[in-house]
Design a protein around this motif. Structure first.
Motif, PDB file in Angstrom:
ATOM      1  N   ILE A 143      64.728  42.466  39.877  1.00  0.00           N
ATOM      2  CA  ILE A 143      64.297  42.375  41.271  1.00  0.00           C
ATOM      3  C   ILE A 143      63.284  41.242  41.379  1.00  0.00           C
ATOM      4  CG2 ILE A 143      63.173  43.584  43.191  1.00  0.00           C
ATOM      5  CD1 ILE A 143      64.114  46.220  41.892  1.00  0.00           C
ATOM      6  N   PHE A 144      63.526  40.301  42.279  1.00  0.00           N
ATOM      7  CA  PHE A 144      62.648  39.133  42.364  1.00  0.00           C
ATOM      8  C   PHE A 144      62.728  38.489  43.738  1.00  0.00           C
ATOM      9  CE2 PHE A 144      66.759  38.087  40.463  1.00  0.00           C
ATOM     10  CZ  PHE A 144      67.231  37.077  41.295  1.00  0.00           C
ATOM     11  N   GLY A 145      61.734  37.665  44.034  1.00  0.00           N
ATOM     12  CA  GLY A 145      61.758  36.801  45.201  1.00  0.00           C
ATOM     13  C   GLY A 145      61.999  35.377  44.742  1.00  0.00           C
ATOM     14  N   VAL A 146      61.925  34.446  45.680  1.00  0.00           N
ATOM     15  CA  VAL A 146      62.068  33.027  45.353  1.00  0.00           C
ATOM     16  C   VAL A 146      60.758  32.336  45.674  1.00  0.00           C
ATOM     17  CG1 VAL A 146      63.232  30.868  45.932  1.00  0.00           C
ATOM     18  CG2 VAL A 146      64.553  32.979  45.735  1.00  0.00           C
ATOM     19  N   GLY A 147      60.169  31.684  44.670  1.00  0.00           N
ATOM     20  CA  GLY A 147      58.937  30.940  44.888  1.00  0.00           C
ATOM     21  C   GLY A 147      59.211  29.592  45.507  1.00  0.00           C
ATOM     22  N   SER A 148      58.342  29.176  46.422  1.00  0.00           N
ATOM     23  CA  SER A 148      58.501  27.877  47.068  1.00  0.00           C
ATOM     24  C   SER A 148      57.128  27.318  47.414  1.00  0.00           C
ATOM     25  CB  SER A 148      59.344  28.003  48.336  1.00  0.00           C
ATOM     26  OG  SER A 148      59.403  26.766  49.019  1.00  0.00           O
ATOM     27  N   ILE A 149      56.894  26.090  47.028  1.00  0.00           N
ATOM     28  CA  ILE A 149      55.594  25.469  47.269  1.00  0.00           C
ATOM     29  C   ILE A 149      55.356  25.193  48.749  1.00  0.00           C
ATOM     30  CG2 ILE A 149      56.406  23.090  46.999  1.00  0.00           C
ATOM     31  CD1 ILE A 149      53.776  22.559  45.479  1.00  0.00           C
ATOM     32  N   GLY A 168      62.159  25.199  43.720  1.00  0.00           N
ATOM     33  CA  GLY A 168      61.678  26.578  43.714  1.00  0.00           C
ATOM     34  C   GLY A 168      61.688  27.178  42.330  1.00  0.00           C
ATOM     35  N   ASP A 169      61.335  28.458  42.277  1.00  0.00           N
ATOM     36  CA  ASP A 169      61.325  29.163  40.989  1.00  0.00           C
ATOM     37  C   ASP A 169      61.673  30.624  41.204  1.00  0.00           C
ATOM     38  OD1 ASP A 169      58.706  31.091  40.402  1.00  0.00           O
ATOM     39  OD2 ASP A 169      58.358  29.637  42.008  1.00  0.00           O
ATOM     40  N   VAL A 170      62.129  31.241  40.137  1.00  0.00           N
ATOM     41  CA  VAL A 170      62.299  32.691  40.054  1.00  0.00           C
ATOM     42  C   VAL A 170      61.588  33.130  38.793  1.00  0.00           C
ATOM     43  CG1 VAL A 170      63.940  34.528  39.515  1.00  0.00           C
ATOM     44  CG2 VAL A 170      64.431  32.940  41.375  1.00  0.00           C
ATOM     45  N   ALA A 171      60.624  34.023  38.951  1.00  0.00           N
ATOM     46  CA  ALA A 171      59.857  34.528  37.806  1.00  0.00           C
ATOM     47  C   ALA A 171      59.210  33.386  37.016  1.00  0.00           C
ATOM     48  CB  ALA A 171      60.718  35.387  36.891  1.00  0.00           C
ATOM     49  N   SER A 174      61.053  28.880  55.688  1.00  0.00           N
ATOM     50  CA  SER A 174      60.405  27.830  54.901  1.00  0.00           C
ATOM     51  C   SER A 174      60.779  27.913  53.423  1.00  0.00           C
ATOM     52  CB  SER A 174      58.883  27.906  55.064  1.00  0.00           C
ATOM     53  OG  SER A 174      58.396  29.190  54.704  1.00  0.00           O
ATOM     54  N   LYS A 175      61.446  29.000  53.017  1.00  0.00           N
ATOM     55  CA  LYS A 175      61.885  29.140  51.624  1.00  0.00           C
ATOM     56  C   LYS A 175      63.346  28.735  51.438  1.00  0.00           C
ATOM     57  CE  LYS A 175      58.663  32.511  49.752  1.00  0.00           C
ATOM     58  NZ  LYS A 175      58.541  33.696  48.892  1.00  0.00           N
ATOM     59  N   ILE A 176      63.930  28.127  52.452  1.00  0.00           N
ATOM     60  CA  ILE A 176      65.359  27.867  52.436  1.00  0.00           C
ATOM     61  C   ILE A 176      65.786  26.962  51.283  1.00  0.00           C
ATOM     62  CG2 ILE A 176      65.294  25.876  54.006  1.00  0.00           C
ATOM     63  CD1 ILE A 176      67.886  28.726  54.106  1.00  0.00           C
ATOM     64  N   SER A 177      64.988  25.931  50.966  1.00  0.00           N
ATOM     65  CA  SER A 177      65.373  25.024  49.871  1.00  0.00           C
ATOM     66  C   SER A 177      65.388  25.759  48.538  1.00  0.00           C
ATOM     67  CB  SER A 177      64.407  23.832  49.806  1.00  0.00           C
ATOM     68  OG  SER A 177      64.510  23.037  50.960  1.00  0.00           O
ATOM     69  N   GLY A 178      64.355  26.566  48.297  1.00  0.00           N
ATOM     70  CA  GLY A 178      64.316  27.339  47.065  1.00  0.00           C
ATOM     71  C   GLY A 178      65.444  28.343  46.993  1.00  0.00           C
ATOM     72  N   LEU A 179      65.768  28.973  48.131  1.00  0.00           N
ATOM     73  CA  LEU A 179      66.850  29.952  48.154  1.00  0.00           C
ATOM     74  C   LEU A 179      68.190  29.289  47.856  1.00  0.00           C
ATOM     75  CD1 LEU A 179      68.117  32.681  48.679  1.00  0.00           C
ATOM     76  CD2 LEU A 179      67.965  32.234  51.140  1.00  0.00           C
ATOM     77  N   ARG A 180      68.422  28.132  48.455  1.00  0.00           N
ATOM     78  CA  ARG A 180      69.682  27.417  48.172  1.00  0.00           C
ATOM     79  C   ARG A 180      69.796  27.086  46.685  1.00  0.00           C
ATOM     80  NH1 ARG A 180      68.871  24.131  53.150  1.00  0.00           N
ATOM     81  NH2 ARG A 180      70.252  24.936  54.754  1.00  0.00           N
ATOM     82  N   GLY A 181      68.688  26.656  46.090  1.00  0.00           N
ATOM     83  CA  GLY A 181      68.696  26.346  44.666  1.00  0.00           C
ATOM     84  C   GLY A 181      68.985  27.568  43.817  1.00  0.00           C
ATOM     85  N   ALA A 182      68.382  28.708  44.175  1.00  0.00           N
ATOM     86  CA  ALA A 182      68.601  29.951  43.425  1.00  0.00           C
ATOM     87  C   ALA A 182      70.058  30.393  43.523  1.00  0.00           C
ATOM     88  CB  ALA A 182      67.674  31.046  43.951  1.00  0.00           C
TER      89      ALA A 182
END
Length: 336
Positions: free
Chosen positions: A209-215, A244-247, A288-296
């Motif tokens: 279970i995780f979120g997506v990190g985004s600067i 972005g990042d996950v964990a 605002s997390k859309i770029s990180g989400l697309r990457g994930a």
């Protein structure tokens, strides 16, 4: 334990009578030989524990259409949380996490090993978890939380504790830095038996279970706002085209993570390891997390995605991003 089982059994029986047999609360009270107020409490407990999940589908609701589009495009199970465009980021986060907590509970089984990555989204999610009795389950922290300013133990342990309490599971913390100063130090630490035990447990995860990190998120990801990265680190991520990042493991827009120097120092799980987990639940709130989400999603990190309606729209049709940003800015100006 017997008392808990008895209460759960009573809640289940009351819920079945009320929702499946259309009995009134007065009729249920007579059949159970209790009061109407007790029946009301039993029904509330059934909803809060996840025994009962209520779904509302409006003919005007765009969520099912968005879910079908995202499921087809990204090959993930999708749950879109309807939200008004007038809500701010914090309000949207609360709504998404409340619904995510109720969706996750039925997925949790006994004898499960559940990896949890700390972060702003997962912290909020942990406050809304519904109780579910499991047996022999374990919550394992996916990445260390220490940095040069704090051990991170208080922050991360509170999140893990809430998950453990919700599912009556054993909690295994990961008391190492989020990022090591030197990749060599991490390599040596990973050979320690005490650390190896946690890594072996992570390798046996049945759910993550995780979120997506985004600067660039309006509500900054904790890894970017909590003192984990200095200017040199941020410059390195920018030079590596990280989105972005996950964990605390970073990736680019196309999902690749090779050659990103920070990952050699990260305590988070290798993305190849994460991809082997049977169920990987990603919770995202905020356009605002859309770029990180697309990457994930490009990296294939999620099997299940829970997100707000605005972000889902942009994910389906990037041309709606401008309108969404205008609406958010307009709301912010009004709020200030």
């Amino acid at each position: 334990m017997p008392a808990k089982r008895s209460a759960a059994s009573q809640s289940l029986r009351a819920a079945q009578m009320y929702y499946l047999q259309d009995l009134t609360m007065d009729a249920i009270a007579r059949e159970l030989r209790t009061s109407r107020s007790t029946v009301s409490r039993l029904l509330s407990a059934a909803r809060e524990s996840g025994l009962v999940q209520i779904q509302i589908r409006s003919p005007q609701d765009s969520a099912p259409e968005l879910e079908r589009a995202l499921r087809s495009r990204f090959r993930v199970d999708v749950h879109v949380v309807p939200v008004l465009d007038t809500l701010n980021e914090a309000e949207v986060l609360e709504r998404v996490c409340i619904q995510a907590a109720r969706l996750i509970s039925p997925l949790v089984d006994s004898s499960a090993v559940i990896g949890v990555a700390w972060g702003s989204t997962v912290s909020t999610l942990s406050r809304h978890l519904t109780r579910k009795i499991t047996h022999g389950s374990t919550i394992v922290q996916l990445n260390g939380a220490g940095n040069t300013q704090t051990t991170g133990i208080t922050y991360a342990s509170e999140i893990m504790r809430r998950f453990g309490n919700a599912y009556e599971a054993k909690v295994e913390q990961f008391p190492v830095p989020a990022f090591f100063d030197h990749a060599e130090t991490k390599t040596l630490m990973w050979d320690e038996r005490s650390v190896r035990r946690i890594l072996d447990l992570q390798a046996r995860m049945t759910m993550a279970i995780f979120g997506v990190g985004s600067i660039d998120a309006d509500i900054p990801s904790h890894v970017y706002s909590g003192g984990y990265l200095d200017e040199t680190d941020l410059d390195s991520l920018s030079a590596g085209n990280v989105v972005g990042d996950v964990a605390t493991v970073f990736f680019r827009a196309n999902g690749s993570s090779d050659g990103i120097a920070m990952n050699l120092r990260s305590s988070g799980p290798d993305l190849d390891v994460l991809r082997t987990v049977r169920r990987r639940v990603c919770v995202v709130s905020g356009a605002s997390k859309i770029s990180g989400l697309r990457g994930a999603l490009a990296a294939g990190l999620a099997t299940d995605l829970i997100l707000d309606e605005t972000t889902a729209r942009i994910l389906v049709d990037p041309d709606t991003a401008g309108a969404a940003e205008f609406s958010t800015a307009e709301h912010r100006d009004y709020s200030s």
